[in-house]
Write an enzyme that holds these catalytic residues in place. Structure first.
Site, mmCIF file in Angstrom:
data_model
loop_
_atom_site.group_PDB
_atom_site.id
_atom_site.type_symbol
_atom_site.label_atom_id
_atom_site.label_comp_id
_atom_site.label_asym_id
_atom_site.label_seq_id
_atom_site.Cartn_x
_atom_site.Cartn_y
_atom_site.Cartn_z
ATOM 1 N N HIS A 16 25.121 -31.433 8.838
ATOM 2 C CA HIS A 16 24.977 -31.933 7.287
ATOM 3 C C HIS A 16 23.653 -31.405 6.822
ATOM 4 O O HIS A 16 23.637 -31.091 5.614
ATOM 5 C CB HIS A 16 25.471 -33.296 7.433
ATOM 6 C CG HIS A 16 26.779 -33.878 7.648
ATOM 7 N ND1 HIS A 16 26.792 -34.813 8.683
ATOM 8 C CD2 HIS A 16 28.082 -33.370 7.490
ATOM 9 C CE1 HIS A 16 28.205 -35.113 8.902
ATOM 10 N NE2 HIS A 16 28.941 -34.114 8.135
ATOM 11 N N LYS A 40 39.856 -44.739 6.542
ATOM 12 C CA LYS A 40 39.352 -43.823 7.623
ATOM 13 C C LYS A 40 38.743 -44.714 8.969
ATOM 14 O O LYS A 40 38.534 -44.094 9.967
ATOM 15 C CB LYS A 40 38.371 -42.804 7.255
ATOM 16 C CG LYS A 40 39.271 -41.661 6.658
ATOM 17 C CD LYS A 40 38.183 -40.535 6.523
ATOM 18 C CE LYS A 40 38.695 -39.037 6.191
ATOM 19 N NZ LYS A 40 37.703 -38.091 6.006
ATOM 20 N N ARG A 89 32.624 -24.435 9.881
ATOM 21 C CA ARG A 89 32.265 -24.244 11.263
ATOM 22 C C ARG A 89 33.097 -23.320 12.057
ATOM 23 O O ARG A 89 33.165 -22.161 11.269
ATOM 24 C CB ARG A 89 32.319 -25.369 11.927
ATOM 25 C CG ARG A 89 31.071 -26.362 11.793
ATOM 26 C CD ARG A 89 31.152 -27.784 12.458
ATOM 27 N NE ARG A 89 32.064 -28.386 11.472
ATOM 28 C CZ ARG A 89 32.526 -29.345 11.500
ATOM 29 N NH1 ARG A 89 32.136 -30.383 12.216
ATOM 30 N NH2 ARG A 89 33.675 -29.908 10.691
ATOM 31 N N SER A 127 30.304 -34.998 13.575
ATOM 32 C CA SER A 127 30.233 -36.402 13.625
ATOM 33 C C SER A 127 31.023 -36.883 14.667
ATOM 34 O O SER A 127 30.536 -37.858 15.489
ATOM 35 C CB SER A 127 30.586 -37.350 12.107
ATOM 36 O OG SER A 127 29.648 -36.487 11.171
#
Ligand code: ADP
Length: 159
Positions: A16, A40, A89, A127
């Protein structure tokens, strides 16, 4: 030009931070938008994430950190941002990101999405990977800044 870099940042990683640094060179002002979405089931609260992001971006002059709820395009409009930055990515990110970008354009055609490719050292960094490694007390020094590592150690009760 004002840009928004939105995400969950649960927690913020060097991947990030790399995107933030590069986007801050392109935008006049970069707002890092923490999506505050308790559904979430995040590990960190929006306040904790904000503290992490403020600390790791403190030397970058044109970066602001804010959390938001609701639709990204509404947050962008409120902030007068015309650009949304997302990191890409592997190919696996592509379909989801493409769908989100088209949906956001459908909702608000004045907001454009710009994709920045990851730097190769962060290709496999996410993450969720960090949380998995931290949960089992593996070594993730190269994945997250120190302030994040210390908080992960607290969450996962390191001795
Ligand atoms: P979200 O739930 O919105 O995907 P994330 O915090 O997982 O939130 O990711 C926010 C943005 O950062 C996404 O565009 C994601 O592709 C990007 N990102 C995450 N990790 C990396 C990385 N290692 N390299 C480049 N971009 C990344």
């Amino acid at each position: 030009m004002i840009a928004i870099y939105p995400g969950s940042f649960d927690p913020a990683t060097y991947g990030h931070l790399d995107i933030i640094k590069r986007a801050a060179l392109i935008a006049d002002k970069l707002i890092v938008g923490i999506l505050d979405n308790p559904v979430k089931n995040p590990l960190f609260t929006a306040e904790e994430k904000k503290r992490h992001l403020l600390e790791i971006t403190k030397d970058i002059k044109n970066v602001e950190i804010e959390s938001f709820t609701g639709l990204l395009v509404d947050f962008a409009k409120k902030k007068e941002a015309k650009i949304v930055i997302r990191g890409l990515r592997a190919l696996t990110d592509f379909e989801y990101e493409f769908q989100m970008a088209l949906t956001n354009r459908e909702l608000e055609n004045k907001v454009e999405t710009l994709f920045l490719p990851t730097s190769k050292e962060y290709l496999f960094l996410s993450s969720s990977v960090v949380k998995e490694v931290a949960r089992f007390h593996g070594n993730y020094d190269k994945m997250v800044p120190e302030i994040v590592r210390l908080d992960l150690e607290k969450k996962f009760k390191y001795q």
